[in-house]
Each structure stands twice: as structure tokens, then as C-alpha cells.
Motif scaffolding. Sequence first.
Motif: not given
Length: 414
Positions: A63-71
Motif C-alpha cells: 500500500e505504501i509503495r502504491a501511494a508513493v508511486e501515485h504521488a
Amino acid sequence: MEFIKPGRQFDFMSKRRYFIGGSVLLLLLSIFTYFRPGLRLGTDFRGGTEIEVALLQSVSTTEIRAAVEHAGFESPEVIEVTSPGTANRVMIRVLEVNSISEEQKHAVRQHFCLVEEGEAKADPHCASALVPTEIRFSPGGDKISLRYESAPDLAAIQKQIEGIEGITLQSPERGVVLANERDHKVEIHLRSKGDLLLDGLRQELGTDKVPAQALRVEWIGPKAGAQLRDAAIKSVLIAIIFIMAYIAFRFDLRFAPGGIVALVHDVGIALGAMAITQREITISTVAAMLTIVGYSINDTVIVYDRIRENLPRHRGLSFSAIINLSISEMLGRTIITSGVTALSMLAFLWWGTGMIKDFAFALLVGIGVGTYSSIYVAAPLTEWIDKRFFGGSAVQQRRVVSRAKVQKRPDAVV
């Protein structure tokens, strides 16, 4: 305390071919791991931004990795930090670093009416009081320094900087500050990649999961990282060269190659272990490698010194037998020294955190291979060099010297 009874001997040299073959195979395997899976260079060497965050709730790394990429960040690396007394702590690394492009620098100069000679000013009504005499950009791209001839108007400066695209102040309160009242120096603090990364996480995961501030924010530019990498390689090579010169001067030229091959063997396998376990290669790892070099050569020098002492004492023994005798005599000391050092590294590896664990792991592997290489790499190679290039003269010279001493004694019986 004695682990080895006095007078007991072990035949190390008879098994040297098997152990040397194993060492060569292990070293080649380590070199292969440098390319696949490859050395995992840390931010120190490749550049990037790293933040450590204590999350308010448990969130998976996916989830953290996906949030960072989306940012808006590419190829993020998310690592769970496990240490006693902490929970939900993660380390996030991205390749992006703070930077101000040349176009943005030019725009800043135009907004502050400080342009190159011959260029038109962006605002023809610029007041001289608002025109700085100097503009400097920090290498990290997170700060702009201005100097004025008179007391600056901070509110006007903040209004000027807010109109530039891609330039964001760190905060309304801390964005523009008077750094030096006497020199009329003003600093403009911009939002760093770490700040933007944390903001993106709060927006994607929610303020109930991500705190307002990170525990730690670090960054290093790719150019500085490359310089650190080159300096690290040079430091290890220079250390090995000086150690080789020391051994050649302290003992004999035939002893130096064995010690250097043992050092390369130890450092190469330790790096291979770091690559296989995918532990980070950082400045601390380089310090660990230099420590391994020092520890390994210390153990090798002790063995060499005992070999040199035993050469004139046991004139009837071959060089190989003298090596067996010398290593057997020093084996108890080696077990105690290496064992105590390894125990301390195990404690750091078990209870340590972050880079301390990586440092302890590298040293633990280095202690093991360093002790082994003194017995099965340095000493056998010295015996082979003496036989191959010096005609076995190490024992012969000692015999000649000993006979000369006997003949010079007045009470000698010939």
C-alpha cells in the motif's frame, strides 16, 4: 584458558588444495553476485531521498509503495524498520532529489530583477530596494540565498517568490527568513522532495495513518554519490597497497602476495555475502570493509611472525611442516580472539537496528573468512611462492645461518 593442548599439531597443509579450491569457487560465486542479483547500493552512493516515518497505524509495504508511486515518484523502495520498542516504522527511498532547473533559476533571477547584462527585466517597475545584489542556489535545491544593500522587505520577497512556477515555499511562516541582519542576507526555504513525499503519503493514505512530520529526512545528489563511491573504492585499494608494502618490509617479499590475496579474498566474499542477502552498501559498509582488512591482516601477521620465529628453531623440518607447527601453536589464540569478536558482532546483529545490523553482518562474515584465510590462503600461498620462485630458500637460508652461528661458538663441536 586453553582450547588446544600445548604440543598438539594439526596437518593443515595436507588439505590445502581442497580448501584453496573451495575459496576460489566461493570468490567466483561472490563476484557473480555483484551482477546478479547485484550490489544494493544505498542512497550514499546512488543518490536520492530517504525518509523514515513512524506510521500511526499498520500499513502494508504494498500500500505504501502504491501511494508513493501515485504521488509522482518512480521506483520507490519501502523497507520495514524492525527494532525493539518501535512499531509501524518504515523507511522510504526514492531516486528523486531536490533540484532547481536552469529554467527555474532564470525565472527566479527575472522575478527579482537580477538578470544578465543586455537582457530585459521581467518587471520594468522593479524597485531598487527589492533588487538583491546576489542570488545563490544551494546544491540540494532546497534553499535560495539573497543579499541586499539595505534592510529587505520579507513580505515583498515572499510575494515575488510565490509567483514562480515549480517553486514552493516550505511554509508561510518559515518560507522567507532573515538569516543575517547585519549583511541583509535572506534565505528562502523551499519544500524538499522529502516534504512532498510525506504530503503525498498523507493525501493517499490519510492523516490518521501518516504523521505530520518524518522522523528523519536525508538526501544526496547523484554526483556526490558517485564521488563517494569512487572515494570508497580508492580508500580500500590504497589500504591494501600500503599493507602489502608493510608486509614486504616487515617480513620478506615472499610473504606479501599471500597476505594481499587473503585480503582480497576476505573483502570479496564479505561483499558477496552482502549482495546475496541484499543488504545495503553504504558508507558504514565501507568502514566495515576497512575494518575487515585491518582485522584480517592482523591475524595473518601473527601467523607470519610465528612462522619466521620457527624457521631457525626447527632446522630439520620442511617449510610446510613449519607452517603446520606455527598455525597449531597460534590456533588457541585465534579461536579466543575471533570468538570473542564474533560474539560481540552477534549481539549487534540481534539487537541492533538499521545500518548497525548491516555493519555487524559484514564484520561477522569478515571475521570468519579472515580467520580462515590466514590458515588456508595466506600461509599455503607463501609456501608455494617460496618453492616456485625462490627455490625453497626460506628453510635453506635459515639452515645456513644457524650452521654459521654454531661454527662461531668457541665451544662448538664440529
